[in-house]
Design a protein around this motif. Structure first.
Motif, PDB file in Angstrom:
ATOM      1  N   ARG A 154       0.827  -1.197   0.000  1.00 54.57           N
ATOM      2  CA  ARG A 154       0.000   0.000   0.000  1.00 54.57           C
ATOM      3  C   ARG A 154       0.874   1.265   0.000  1.00 54.57           C
ATOM      4  NH1 ARG A 154      -4.811  -0.316   2.564  1.00 54.57           N
ATOM      5  NH2 ARG A 154      -3.925  -1.838   3.998  1.00 54.57           N
ATOM      6  N   TYR A 155       1.854   1.257   0.875  1.00 52.42           N
ATOM      7  CA  TYR A 155       2.754   2.400   1.029  1.00 52.42           C
ATOM      8  C   TYR A 155       3.477   2.691  -0.283  1.00 52.42           C
ATOM      9  CZ  TYR A 155       6.964   4.743   2.970  1.00 52.42           C
ATOM     10  OH  TYR A 155       7.994   5.580   3.239  1.00 52.42           O
ATOM     11  N   SER A 156       3.936   1.608  -0.911  1.00 52.48           N
ATOM     12  CA  SER A 156       4.693   1.784  -2.143  1.00 52.48           C
ATOM     13  C   SER A 156       3.810   2.373  -3.236  1.00 52.48           C
ATOM     14  CB  SER A 156       5.281   0.434  -2.567  1.00 52.48           C
ATOM     15  OG  SER A 156       4.927   0.103  -3.871  1.00 52.48           O
ATOM     16  N   GLN A 157       2.599   1.852  -3.372  1.00 50.78           N
ATOM     17  CA  GLN A 157       1.685   2.383  -4.376  1.00 50.78           C
ATOM     18  C   GLN A 157       1.369   3.850  -4.117  1.00 50.78           C
ATOM     19  OE1 GLN A 157       0.155   1.307  -7.085  1.00 50.78           O
ATOM     20  NE2 GLN A 157       0.932  -0.791  -7.138  1.00 50.78           N
ATOM     21  N   ALA A 158       1.035   4.140  -2.864  1.00 50.84           N
ATOM     22  CA  ALA A 158       0.635   5.500  -2.531  1.00 50.84           C
ATOM     23  C   ALA A 158       1.748   6.492  -2.838  1.00 50.84           C
ATOM     24  CB  ALA A 158       0.232   5.573  -1.060  1.00 50.84           C
ATOM     25  N   ARG A 159       2.961   6.148  -2.400  1.00 45.11           N
ATOM     26  CA  ARG A 159       4.059   7.091  -2.611  1.00 45.11           C
ATOM     27  C   ARG A 159       4.409   7.249  -4.080  1.00 45.11           C
ATOM     28  NH1 ARG A 159       8.996   6.664   1.404  1.00 45.11           N
ATOM     29  NH2 ARG A 159       9.785   8.016  -0.238  1.00 45.11           N
ATOM     30  N   LEU A 175       8.025   6.179 -15.240  1.00 47.01           N
ATOM     31  CA  LEU A 175       8.797   6.812 -14.167  1.00 47.01           C
ATOM     32  C   LEU A 175       8.562   6.086 -12.845  1.00 47.01           C
ATOM     33  CD1 LEU A 175       8.442  10.626 -14.922  1.00 47.01           C
ATOM     34  CD2 LEU A 175      10.497   9.192 -15.092  1.00 47.01           C
ATOM     35  N   ARG A 176       7.321   5.720 -12.578  1.00 45.71           N
ATOM     36  CA  ARG A 176       7.038   4.962 -11.347  1.00 45.71           C
ATOM     37  C   ARG A 176       7.794   3.639 -11.353  1.00 45.71           C
ATOM     38  NH1 ARG A 176       1.851   6.999 -12.247  1.00 45.71           N
ATOM     39  NH2 ARG A 176       1.101   5.112 -13.271  1.00 45.71           N
ATOM     40  N   ALA A 195      12.724   2.559  -5.205  1.00 45.65           N
ATOM     41  CA  ALA A 195      13.152   1.659  -6.275  1.00 45.65           C
ATOM     42  C   ALA A 195      12.393   0.347  -6.249  1.00 45.65           C
ATOM     43  CB  ALA A 195      14.647   1.400  -6.164  1.00 45.65           C
ATOM     44  N   TRP A 196      11.925  -0.055  -5.053  1.00 47.55           N
ATOM     45  CA  TRP A 196      11.312  -1.378  -4.954  1.00 47.55           C
ATOM     46  C   TRP A 196       9.857  -1.391  -5.386  1.00 47.55           C
ATOM     47  CZ3 TRP A 196       8.180   0.067  -0.865  1.00 47.55           C
ATOM     48  CH2 TRP A 196       8.708   1.025   0.004  1.00 47.55           C
ATOM     49  N   HIS A 197       9.315  -0.216  -5.638  1.00 45.92           N
ATOM     50  CA  HIS A 197       7.904  -0.191  -6.015  1.00 45.92           C
ATOM     51  C   HIS A 197       7.615  -1.092  -7.212  1.00 45.92           C
ATOM     52  CE1 HIS A 197       4.062   1.134  -7.448  1.00 45.92           C
ATOM     53  NE2 HIS A 197       4.605   1.555  -8.573  1.00 45.92           N
ATOM     54  N   GLY A 198       8.380  -0.901  -8.290  1.00 51.82           N
ATOM     55  CA  GLY A 198       8.134  -1.673  -9.499  1.00 51.82           C
ATOM     56  C   GLY A 198       8.286  -3.153  -9.280  1.00 51.82           C
ATOM     57  N   LYS A 199       9.352  -3.524  -8.612  1.00 52.41           N
ATOM     58  CA  LYS A 199       9.625  -4.938  -8.390  1.00 52.41           C
ATOM     59  C   LYS A 199       8.495  -5.616  -7.629  1.00 52.41           C
ATOM     60  CE  LYS A 199      13.325  -7.000  -9.937  1.00 52.41           C
ATOM     61  NZ  LYS A 199      13.051  -8.131 -10.838  1.00 52.41           N
ATOM     62  N   ILE A 200       8.109  -4.983  -6.556  1.00 56.78           N
ATOM     63  CA  ILE A 200       7.082  -5.602  -5.730  1.00 56.78           C
ATOM     64  C   ILE A 200       5.765  -5.716  -6.484  1.00 56.78           C
ATOM     65  CG2 ILE A 200       5.635  -5.240  -3.695  1.00 56.78           C
ATOM     66  CD1 ILE A 200       8.005  -4.194  -2.239  1.00 56.78           C
ATOM     67  N   THR A 201       5.431  -4.655  -7.213  1.00 55.62           N
ATOM     68  CA  THR A 201       4.189  -4.710  -7.962  1.00 55.62           C
ATOM     69  C   THR A 201       4.239  -5.825  -9.007  1.00 55.62           C
ATOM     70  OG1 THR A 201       4.014  -2.327  -7.645  1.00 55.62           O
ATOM     71  CG2 THR A 201       2.551  -3.329  -9.265  1.00 55.62           C
TER      72      THR A 201
END
Lengths: 218, 218, 218, 218
Positions: free
Chosen positions: D64-69, D99-100, D108-114
């Motif tokens: 959730r945090y990663s998406q929101a930010r 860009l996200r 940086a981990w947003h993309g990976k986790i998603t």
DNA sequence: AATGAATGAGCCTTCATTCAT
DNA sequence: GATGAATGAAGGCTCATTCAT
């Protein structure tokens, strides 16, 4: 060959069961550590999980195993004939009860575990009650009813059987208190159990034979 | 001001004590969680350690507190005159014992905790024995000795007093079994305790008055 | 005799391979349990280690096996003649890609496993890339280059081939999201794959045929 | 003072969140070890349990945090005016998406986790879909519908928006493959993302503007 | 005085792997 | 050749206790 394998497996199970019985008896279910049990059994810590699934199931097995072996070794009526007078049966019932409770050696933990289970029951208690305790309770009520010449469903019969059982379990349930109150008393062995059985039987028979008619029965 | 603070502090201590009593009674010392106790008491999780040092000390306090309040509320001889006949004293002893054990409300946990302590003693038991249990045991032995016309040190006197106490504690020690064996029986209240006391007293007096002379004294 | 044994052995290997494919596809390499695979294959838990050495090697075999069978069943250019126009080859390439990915039945896990491998690669990926993926990528670049009339090393050619492949893998990589966003859509079968291939081909050809000259070449 | 305490607590939570994001991105949920996360965050191993309850809840919070930010930092339409032509919006949508996905540094981990979540979804995915993904999908369909002059519910609109999103996610989902196929390519930075966005936009607009009328629509 | 955050030791359980048969 | 029993390493979680404020 296959038998040898089976024997080995059964042996491992047995070792765990014995070790678990000791540990559960000493410290109770919650404080018993699977590692300790396995170490004492000389097997790997994962063996409990492999053979029994989890700690709780192991405990249930220990309880069942302990009850079965104790009653098998000391059946409630020992070697009293079915035609013997009820007073004789009562004496046998009490004596065998005490023998189970004071058993030494490999079955020493039977009494302890059962005591714990009665004060602090787990789900495993229900099975024991149905399998072992209820039949014995009914057996005792039958004996008392015969002595009192009353129906087995009479409340006095039930109360008196409670009075009997209570005297038998007392020495185990309250052993920690008794050893502190009377530190000089030697731990009860078979001889001690016989003398104790004698007292309980005489006390009980005196009561049953001279019990005044209840004035409070509804 | 300081007194107000002290009062608040005492109140907090009391709340913890009450909550701990309930929790210890419900699940036993080992399964009781400090967090649960504090939550039920409405105080911070660190309060137990702050006020009592550690969990074990808290437990000892609870045990002492519970014994003191129970005996204070139901003294062993209730309102029986010191000159009353021993049979009267015995009845009072048994009745007060049961009342303590079956107490409802804020002291309800007294019986449970004591039962647990007897089966699975902690270091706290010793103090209770010296302070409360030993005196009561001696008191009971005195009553029995008077009825039997024997010296208090007589073994039969001791065994008989065991037989009496065992009947009193039985209903609590084995309550889990009893409620499973006889699920229809209502939980014991003050009236039930009176009827139970009546049975135990009659059973015991019948036994004491007609006990044959022991043939097994060594 | 030896052949019979070998045949049995090969059969066991095959069963494990199939079962492993299903399990790996369902829960991924890390969550897959050797026990589950062996149970589903109807063999002993030690069979994986016996036949494949360890779990990782088994996984690599599954991956290789899955790729080989999928490409064997659906070759990239299906039955398109080598002399066919590149647009025809592109359509075949896309269609066969989707057929591999949406395959049902015994090869159903091919797409899932490959998807997982791309997001969360293991050491097994390298072999697959050299053996299967790189040749296919070059084949696609050749087709695109022919359509665009550009050299295969041109960056636009590479980017366009990415755009094509991305559309093909999307439906598998993001299937969990798609089924949640559009729960009414039926799972894709061969007919669905054909319609999807039609869309992707038309979309792509429209793009390739009308792509403006790049203005960003460094 | 109280604020300082809160700040400290929030800081600890944040440290765990950041560390968890990195670790989950690197090795995935299953292989991530709570101990590693806590060590990297410089806190005790029990901190995760204290602040988040368990590992799974921590993961959901990270997602959730990663998406929101990420969306907060790169809103889908960046600084494009609501009245801008749809082609302009499409370019912004694609660019912000990349860009996200290619964000460096703390996000940086947003993309990976998603990516992982899409291939191997957990219960946490549902919340993300409702909160973030569905709105964005609808936004994109609106843009495409405007370009195609068709209703947003048209199937071609949906398929085309898939074709667009697929190109955006491809570079992340398949990054392990791409880096192996083309090891000389530098990892994508903001400039690379801009060039990539340019390609995807031109490719897509060429396709959308010249898409032949579907012949397979039922 | 009292709290909420944080700790660290330890336990049950899981699971790939090994070994004796 | 193949198995079932047994292992050992490690991980998530619990919980009494401590510490800074």
């Amino acid at each position: 060959m296959v038998e040898a394998i089976d024997a080995a497996q059964v042996a491992t199970r047995s070792q765990i069961l014995e070790a678990a019985g000791e540990v559960f008896a000493e410290v109770g279910f919650r404080d018993a550590k699977v590692r300790d049990i396995c170490q004492r059994a000389g097997v790997n810590s994962a063996a409990v999980n492999y053979h029994f699934g989890d700690k709780e199931t192991l405990y249930a097995e220990v309880l069942r195993y302990s009850q079965a072996r104790a009653i098998e070794k000391y059946p409630p009526l020992l070697d009293v004939a079915p035609t013997a007078p009820p007073e004789e049966k009562l004496r046998a019932f009490i004596f065998s009860f005490l023998l189970r409770v004071f058993e030494k050696g490999p079955l020493a933990w039977h009494g302890k575990i059962t005591s714990r289970e009665m004060v602090d029951p787990t789900a495993a208690l229900d099975a024991i009650i149905v399998d072992k305790i209820r039949p014995m309770a009914e057996q005792l009520r039958g004996i008392v009813a015969e002595i009192l010449h009353r129906p087995v469903t009479d409340e006095t019969v039930r109360l008196c059987s409670f009075s009997i059982v209570s005297q038998c379990v007392f020495y185990h349930h309250c052993r920690p208190v008794l050893t502190r109150l009377y530190p000089d008393q030697p731990p009860l062995d078979t001889v001690g159990a016989a003398r104790l059985a004698d007292h309980i039987t005489r006390f009980t028979l005196a009561a049953l034979h001279h019990l005044p008619v209840s004035t409070t029965t509804p």
